[in-house]
Design a protein around this motif. Structure first.
Motif, PDB file in Angstrom:
ATOM      1  N   VAL A 168       0.901  -1.234   0.104  1.00  0.00           N
ATOM      2  CA  VAL A 168      -0.221  -0.151  -0.018  1.00  0.00           C
ATOM      3  C   VAL A 168       0.844   1.248   0.110  1.00  0.00           C
ATOM      4  CG1 VAL A 168      -1.769   1.243   1.344  1.00  0.00           C
ATOM      5  CG2 VAL A 168      -2.029  -1.196   1.092  1.00  0.00           C
ATOM      6  N   LEU A 169       1.870   1.130   0.863  1.00  0.00           N
ATOM      7  CA  LEU A 169       2.863   2.583   0.702  1.00  0.00           C
ATOM      8  C   LEU A 169       3.487   2.780  -0.562  1.00  0.00           C
ATOM      9  CD1 LEU A 169       4.551   1.890   4.240  1.00  0.00           C
ATOM     10  CD2 LEU A 169       2.864   3.651   3.675  1.00  0.00           C
ATOM     11  N   TYR A 170       3.854   1.436  -1.437  1.00  0.00           N
ATOM     12  CA  TYR A 170       4.717   1.597  -2.605  1.00  0.00           C
ATOM     13  C   TYR A 170       3.492   2.201  -3.528  1.00  0.00           C
ATOM     14  CZ  TYR A 170       6.714   0.246  -7.004  1.00  0.00           C
ATOM     15  OH  TYR A 170       7.358   0.252  -8.324  1.00  0.00           O
ATOM     16  N   PHE A 171       2.287   1.532  -3.731  1.00  0.00           N
ATOM     17  CA  PHE A 171       1.513   1.957  -4.877  1.00  0.00           C
ATOM     18  C   PHE A 171       0.980   3.486  -4.401  1.00  0.00           C
ATOM     19  CE2 PHE A 171       1.151  -2.342  -5.739  1.00  0.00           C
ATOM     20  CZ  PHE A 171       1.268  -2.329  -7.165  1.00  0.00           C
ATOM     21  N   GLY A 172       0.847   3.803  -2.876  1.00  0.00           N
ATOM     22  CA  GLY A 172       0.687   5.250  -2.663  1.00  0.00           C
ATOM     23  C   GLY A 172       1.463   6.240  -3.464  1.00  0.00           C
ATOM     24  N   ILE A 173       3.107   5.853  -3.236  1.00  0.00           N
ATOM     25  CA  ILE A 173       3.975   6.763  -3.827  1.00  0.00           C
ATOM     26  C   ILE A 173       3.792   6.839  -5.325  1.00  0.00           C
ATOM     27  CG2 ILE A 173       6.344   6.876  -4.465  1.00  0.00           C
ATOM     28  CD1 ILE A 173       7.046   5.991  -1.465  1.00  0.00           C
ATOM     29  N   MET A 174       3.513   5.680  -5.925  1.00  0.00           N
ATOM     30  CA  MET A 174       3.136   5.583  -7.356  1.00  0.00           C
ATOM     31  C   MET A 174       2.031   6.520  -7.786  1.00  0.00           C
ATOM     32  SD  MET A 174       5.758   3.979  -8.698  1.00  0.00           S
ATOM     33  CE  MET A 174       6.873   4.465  -7.433  1.00  0.00           C
ATOM     34  N   MET A 175       0.816   6.583  -7.218  1.00  0.00           N
ATOM     35  CA  MET A 175      -0.213   7.266  -7.394  1.00  0.00           C
ATOM     36  C   MET A 175       0.358   8.973  -7.369  1.00  0.00           C
ATOM     37  SD  MET A 175      -2.511   5.206  -8.365  1.00  0.00           S
ATOM     38  CE  MET A 175      -2.945   3.605  -8.458  1.00  0.00           C
ATOM     39  N   ASN A 176       0.968   9.064  -6.181  1.00  0.00           N
ATOM     40  CA  ASN A 176       0.986  10.731  -6.096  1.00  0.00           C
ATOM     41  C   ASN A 176       2.003  10.914  -7.030  1.00  0.00           C
ATOM     42  OD1 ASN A 176      -0.423  10.506  -3.605  1.00  0.00           O
ATOM     43  ND2 ASN A 176       1.388   9.965  -2.226  1.00  0.00           N
ATOM     44  N   ALA A 177       2.947  10.204  -7.532  1.00  0.00           N
ATOM     45  CA  ALA A 177       3.893  10.602  -8.533  1.00  0.00           C
ATOM     46  C   ALA A 177       3.281  10.599  -9.790  1.00  0.00           C
ATOM     47  CB  ALA A 177       5.210   9.513  -8.709  1.00  0.00           C
ATOM     48  N   GLY A 178       2.059  10.299 -10.055  1.00  0.00           N
ATOM     49  CA  GLY A 178       1.444  10.404 -11.287  1.00  0.00           C
ATOM     50  C   GLY A 178       1.676   9.311 -12.337  1.00  0.00           C
ATOM     51  N   LEU A 179       1.963   8.103 -11.638  1.00  0.00           N
ATOM     52  CA  LEU A 179       2.431   7.082 -12.554  1.00  0.00           C
ATOM     53  C   LEU A 179       1.579   6.984 -13.823  1.00  0.00           C
ATOM     54  CD1 LEU A 179       4.272   4.672 -13.207  1.00  0.00           C
ATOM     55  CD2 LEU A 179       3.073   3.275 -11.601  1.00  0.00           C
ATOM     56  N   PHE A 180       0.143   6.704 -13.507  1.00  0.00           N
ATOM     57  CA  PHE A 180      -0.841   6.641 -14.515  1.00  0.00           C
ATOM     58  C   PHE A 180      -1.419   7.997 -15.357  1.00  0.00           C
ATOM     59  CE2 PHE A 180      -1.339   3.296 -11.221  1.00  0.00           C
ATOM     60  CZ  PHE A 180      -0.757   1.952 -11.961  1.00  0.00           C
ATOM     61  N   ASP A 181      -0.941   8.828 -15.051  1.00  0.00           N
ATOM     62  CA  ASP A 181      -1.345  10.113 -15.682  1.00  0.00           C
ATOM     63  C   ASP A 181      -1.177  10.168 -17.271  1.00  0.00           C
ATOM     64  OD1 ASP A 181      -2.142  11.107 -13.304  1.00  0.00           O
ATOM     65  OD2 ASP A 181      -0.662  12.677 -12.995  1.00  0.00           O
ATOM     66  N   PHE A 200      11.026   6.098 -14.759  1.00  0.00           N
ATOM     67  CA  PHE A 200      11.822   5.366 -13.604  1.00  0.00           C
ATOM     68  C   PHE A 200      10.724   4.433 -12.934  1.00  0.00           C
ATOM     69  CE2 PHE A 200      12.846   4.859  -9.275  1.00  0.00           C
ATOM     70  CZ  PHE A 200      14.136   4.230  -9.252  1.00  0.00           C
ATOM     71  N   ASN A 201       9.650   5.139 -12.455  1.00  0.00           N
ATOM     72  CA  ASN A 201       8.409   4.587 -11.534  1.00  0.00           C
ATOM     73  C   ASN A 201       7.981   3.486 -12.545  1.00  0.00           C
ATOM     74  OD1 ASN A 201       8.889   6.164  -9.426  1.00  0.00           O
ATOM     75  ND2 ASN A 201       7.559   7.774 -10.213  1.00  0.00           N
ATOM     76  N   PHE A 202       7.609   3.569 -13.589  1.00  0.00           N
ATOM     77  CA  PHE A 202       7.172   2.542 -14.729  1.00  0.00           C
ATOM     78  C   PHE A 202       8.098   1.307 -14.674  1.00  0.00           C
ATOM     79  CE2 PHE A 202       7.236   0.520 -18.997  1.00  0.00           C
ATOM     80  CZ  PHE A 202       5.796   0.007 -18.880  1.00  0.00           C
ATOM     81  N   LEU A 203       9.463   1.705 -14.836  1.00  0.00           N
ATOM     82  CA  LEU A 203      10.418   0.575 -14.968  1.00  0.00           C
ATOM     83  C   LEU A 203      10.527  -0.274 -13.523  1.00  0.00           C
ATOM     84  CD1 LEU A 203      13.063   2.078 -17.278  1.00  0.00           C
ATOM     85  CD2 LEU A 203      11.364   0.584 -18.004  1.00  0.00           C
ATOM     86  N   LEU A 204      10.518   0.610 -12.543  1.00  0.00           N
ATOM     87  CA  LEU A 204      10.661   0.039 -11.110  1.00  0.00           C
ATOM     88  C   LEU A 204       9.511  -0.996 -10.869  1.00  0.00           C
ATOM     89  CD1 LEU A 204      11.976  -0.423  -8.299  1.00  0.00           C
ATOM     90  CD2 LEU A 204      10.628   1.704  -7.918  1.00  0.00           C
ATOM     91  N   THR A 205       8.163  -0.615 -11.370  1.00  0.00           N
ATOM     92  CA  THR A 205       6.849  -1.231 -11.039  1.00  0.00           C
ATOM     93  C   THR A 205       6.765  -2.338 -11.941  1.00  0.00           C
ATOM     94  OG1 THR A 205       5.740   0.778 -10.629  1.00  0.00           O
ATOM     95  CG2 THR A 205       4.377  -1.189 -11.127  1.00  0.00           C
ATOM     96  N   LEU A 206       7.375  -2.425 -13.213  1.00  0.00           N
ATOM     97  CA  LEU A 206       7.768  -3.565 -14.196  1.00  0.00           C
ATOM     98  C   LEU A 206       8.540  -4.507 -13.625  1.00  0.00           C
ATOM     99  CD1 LEU A 206       6.612  -4.648 -16.762  1.00  0.00           C
ATOM    100  CD2 LEU A 206       8.610  -3.542 -17.721  1.00  0.00           C
ATOM    101  N   ALA A 207       9.734  -4.086 -13.060  1.00  0.00           N
ATOM    102  CA  ALA A 207      10.717  -4.883 -12.591  1.00  0.00           C
ATOM    103  C   ALA A 207      10.099  -5.496 -11.212  1.00  0.00           C
ATOM    104  CB  ALA A 207      11.872  -4.150 -12.309  1.00  0.00           C
ATOM    105  N   LEU A 208       9.357  -4.969 -10.511  1.00  0.00           N
ATOM    106  CA  LEU A 208       8.817  -5.515  -9.203  1.00  0.00           C
ATOM    107  C   LEU A 208       7.837  -6.562  -9.541  1.00  0.00           C
ATOM    108  CD1 LEU A 208       8.663  -5.342  -6.076  1.00  0.00           C
ATOM    109  CD2 LEU A 208       6.868  -3.495  -6.526  1.00  0.00           C
ATOM    110  N   MET A 209       6.978  -6.535 -10.786  1.00  0.00           N
ATOM    111  CA  MET A 209       6.050  -7.340 -11.117  1.00  0.00           C
ATOM    112  C   MET A 209       6.563  -8.657 -11.869  1.00  0.00           C
ATOM    113  SD  MET A 209       3.149  -6.269 -10.287  1.00  0.00           S
ATOM    114  CE  MET A 209       3.773  -5.509  -8.825  1.00  0.00           C
ATOM    115  N   VAL A 210       7.742  -8.510 -12.508  1.00  0.00           N
ATOM    116  CA  VAL A 210       8.670  -9.492 -12.945  1.00  0.00           C
ATOM    117  C   VAL A 210       9.335 -10.268 -11.788  1.00  0.00           C
ATOM    118  CG1 VAL A 210      10.743 -10.195 -14.625  1.00  0.00           C
ATOM    119  CG2 VAL A 210       9.060  -8.072 -15.252  1.00  0.00           C
ATOM    120  N   ALA A 211       9.753  -9.695 -10.879  1.00  0.00           N
ATOM    121  CA  ALA A 211      10.364 -10.237  -9.895  1.00  0.00           C
ATOM    122  C   ALA A 211       9.370 -10.977  -8.914  1.00  0.00           C
ATOM    123  CB  ALA A 211      11.177  -9.285  -8.970  1.00  0.00           C
TER     124      ALA A 211
END
Length: 438
Positions: free
Chosen positions: A67-80, A239-250
């Motif tokens: 929840v903390l991780y995706f909260g940062i992603m949302m605040n950073a506008g990952l899906f904008d 960066f956030n997109f690639l980090l999230t993608l790497a997290l999902m792959v891992a």
């Protein structure tokens, strides 16, 4: 006697939660303690409760940092960028806009928090719907289907978290075989969005979207949302997109336990997006408010499970339940659980279903050689229907945003959401997430 105590514990818990006599966290701890004392287990309660907490500790850590991780992603506008791209491609075509809504909703649902997801989807898309005259119930239906499928079935979502914690399962082992079924369900949602979009295109036609962005900014109802969106940082989007993608792959490859992956991911995301110490404290404080209540529930579930398991109440209840199901139905028990999860999830809160009914079903299934992990997967299939039921708190936020009442929404959404739930059972069987014990 143990069976009576166990069923009484579940009934009391469901009564207290569904009548709002107690919060779920209080009820899930109080209920088993009362009947354990009645059963003469008072002196052993401490060790029993501690064993239960040890069982769910990894899940609690996972949920907290996810929840903390995706909260940062949302605040950073990952899906904008996704939202802007949808509007650019759609060009006033309701079909493209509704499909774009489905894609955005599926991505945003990864956050795991229903209220946040609905607010993001509505703030991005509802002004467009209103300008074009698209029925807001289309947006609400697609949002509910997406949240129920993604947030409801992923291990950091509330429902699956309850199932994993109460049955003492490994999150990665639960989730990885379920991914193909979730992807198939997501494709079905996009197909449903296409059909709904075609219906809206037939009704209102294709409308030009010129100047709509300027009009959206002038819309006072969403002025605060637009202002917040402008404040988001976008320099780390890639960066956030690639980090999230790497997290999902891992996660899929099982490179490390899920809680560890999200702890490391959160630390990296926090350090890069918010290098200032004061800013980090602020971000953690803001996002922790979403995580702490559910983490508390997980720990409460551990106490609940510990008492029912250590007192052998669950074993006794399962034995009695087996007498109801004919032996010939035994191999189909996983499918039976998936089917009955549909109406139960709609009518019951997730706390009542996953903490009350699921452990008993899992113990009964073990008599037929069916793993609890398959029962957990079967149990979450009813989440799309739960997301449109009266016990789903985020739904009331969504209905307020689209300005529709519960009856209007349920009449519109019941058929497509029920079809999605049935298709998820089919997808889970085809992909092997659940199976028939021949």
């Amino acid at each position: 006697m143990l069976s009576i105590l166990g069923f009484s514990t579940i009934i009391l818990f469901m009564f207290l939660v569904m009548t709002n006599r107690m919060s779920a966290f209080v009820a899930i701890i109080v209920s088993p303690i009362i009947f354990a004392i009645i059963g003469g287990f008072g002196a052993e309660l401490g060790p029993m409760m501690l064993e239960g907490i040890k069982l769910v500790a990894p899940t609690a850590v996972l949920l907290l940092f996810a929840v903390l991780y995706f909260g940062i992603m949302m605040n950073a506008g990952l899906f904008d960028p996704v939202s802007r791209t949808i509007l650019k491609i759609a060009k006033g075509d309701p079909v493209k806009i509704v499909i774009g809504t489905a894609i955005l909703a599926l991505l945003v649902a990864l956050d795991g928090d229903g209220t946040t997801s609905y607010m993001i989807i509505c703030s991005s898309m509802l002004p467009i719907y209103r300008k074009l005259g698209i029925n807001p119930l289309v947006l609400a239906t697609i949002s509910v289907m997406s949240l129920g499928t993604i947030s409801g079935m992923t291990p950091w979502g509330g429902a699956a978290t309850r199932g994993i914690s109460v049955l003492g399962l490994d999150a990665t082992e639960y989730f990885t075989p379920l991914i193909p079924a979730i992807l198939c369900g997501s494709a079905w949602i996009i197909l449903t969005a296409y059909v709904m979009g075609r219906m809206e295109r037939k009704r209102i036609g294709i409308i030009q979207l010129e100047k709509i962005n300027q009009e959206m900014k002038a819309n006072s109802e969403f002025a605060a949302t637009v202002e917040n969106a402008q404040a988001k940082t976008s320099k780390f989007v890639w960066f956030n997109f690639l980090l999230t993608l790497a997290l999902m792959v891992a996660l899929v490859l099982g490179l490390a336990p899920l809680p560890i992956l999200f702890i490391v991911g959160f630390v990296i995301a926090l350090s890069v997006n918010h290098p200032n110490l004061a800013e980090q404290k602020k971000v953690i404080k803001e996002n922790a408010s979403h995580a702490v209540p559910v983490v508390m529930l997980v720990l409460g579930a551990g106490i609940f499970t510990g008492i029912l398991s250590e007192t052998k109440m669950v074993d006794s209840m399962a034995s009695d339940l087996l007498t109801i199901v004919p032996d010939s139905f035994g191999p189909f028990f996983t499918v039976i659980v998936a089917i009955i999860s549909l109406p139960l999830s709609f009518l019951m809160s997730n706390d009542a279903f996953f903490f009350g009914a699921l452990p008993v079903l899992a113990q009964s299934a073990s008599e037929y050689g069916i793993s609890p992990i398959e029962i957990a997967r079967a149990g979450v299939i009813g989440q799309p229907l739960h997301s449109m039921g009266p016990t789903s708190a985020p739904l009331w936020v969504l209905l307020e945003l689209v300005r529709r009442d519960l009856g209007q929404f349920q009449r519109y959404a019941l058929i497509p959401v029920t079809i999605l739930s049935l298709m998820l059972i089919v997808f889970a069987l085809i992909t092997g997430a659940i199976s028939i014990a021949w």
